[in-house]
Motif scaffolding. Sequence first.
Motif, short mmCIF file in Angstrom:
data_model
loop_
_atom_site.label_atom_id
_atom_site.label_comp_id
_atom_site.label_asym_id
_atom_site.label_seq_id
_atom_site.Cartn_x
_atom_site.Cartn_y
_atom_site.Cartn_z
N TYR A 156 2.38 -0.17 2.05
CA TYR A 156 3.69 0.30 2.05
C TYR A 156 4.02 1.75 1.78
CZ TYR A 156 5.97 -4.29 2.41
OH TYR A 156 6.32 -5.48 3.24
N ASN A 157 3.61 2.51 0.59
CA ASN A 157 3.75 3.69 0.31
C ASN A 157 3.24 4.60 1.18
OD1 ASN A 157 5.37 3.41 -2.21
ND2 ASN A 157 3.39 2.89 -3.25
N ALA A 158 2.02 4.40 1.82
CA ALA A 158 1.40 5.12 2.71
C ALA A 158 2.50 5.20 3.95
CB ALA A 158 0.16 4.75 3.18
N LEU A 159 3.03 4.25 4.28
CA LEU A 159 4.08 4.42 5.30
C LEU A 159 5.19 5.13 4.88
CD1 LEU A 159 5.11 1.35 7.53
CD2 LEU A 159 6.81 3.03 6.70
N ALA A 160 5.88 5.02 3.80
CA ALA A 160 6.88 5.76 3.44
C ALA A 160 6.85 7.11 3.05
CB ALA A 160 7.41 4.88 1.94
N LYS A 161 5.56 7.50 2.74
CA LYS A 161 5.09 9.00 2.55
C LYS A 161 5.08 9.59 3.99
CE LYS A 161 1.81 12.10 0.63
NZ LYS A 161 0.34 12.17 0.13
#
Length: 215
Positions: A156-161
């Motif tokens: 999830y965080n990789a996508l948001a970043k």
Amino acid sequence: MTSDAPQSASSMRWLALGDSYTIGEGVEVSDRWPHQVADRLRADSLEPKVGASQLTTPEIIAVTGWTTDELAAGIASASPTGPYDVVTLLIGVNDQYRERAVADYREPFRSLLSQAIDFAGSDPSRVVVVSIPDWGVMPFAEGRDRAEIARQLDQYNALAKEEAERTGAAWVDITPLSRTQGELTAPDGLHPSGEAYRAWADLITPAVHAVLTRQ
């Protein structure tokens, strides 16, 4: 809502969008991380750098349990009026908790980020995206697959970043820190304590400060 850059000479406005982590479930209002960051910035005397401007109390649109679509509905209901001098966005943990596929997170997150940029006067450099913390380290997660929770949240965080960097918004990664804070919980054993949020503020304050003091 207007797309012009913030023009106020008397105040600086902050819109904080999110869920339980932004509203500070289980802690005092003063312990919420947006309030802690704002208090630090006021204490750090922003005014010499930004003329007569003064940071107001953060305007928060966030409810415990909100997913990306529920935040979108909450924004529509609240109808905040920009432009804001800074907009922060932290959302997605409840999408993961409800076992939604990571691929299904991109479009609603992208839409929310686009709205955040609009609220910031169409200026992505005035938006700060904060990573999702790892709730799997908390006592509440006892008996669950903590490694899988971490793996999914990393995705999830990789996508948001990626989306933040694509638009030019700032990215603040508090996730590694959150993984060291399993004992710093609110009474529910799930949400962070005020002390935990204080450490988050250590990381988030410089990003917000940079937005508010840039020329």
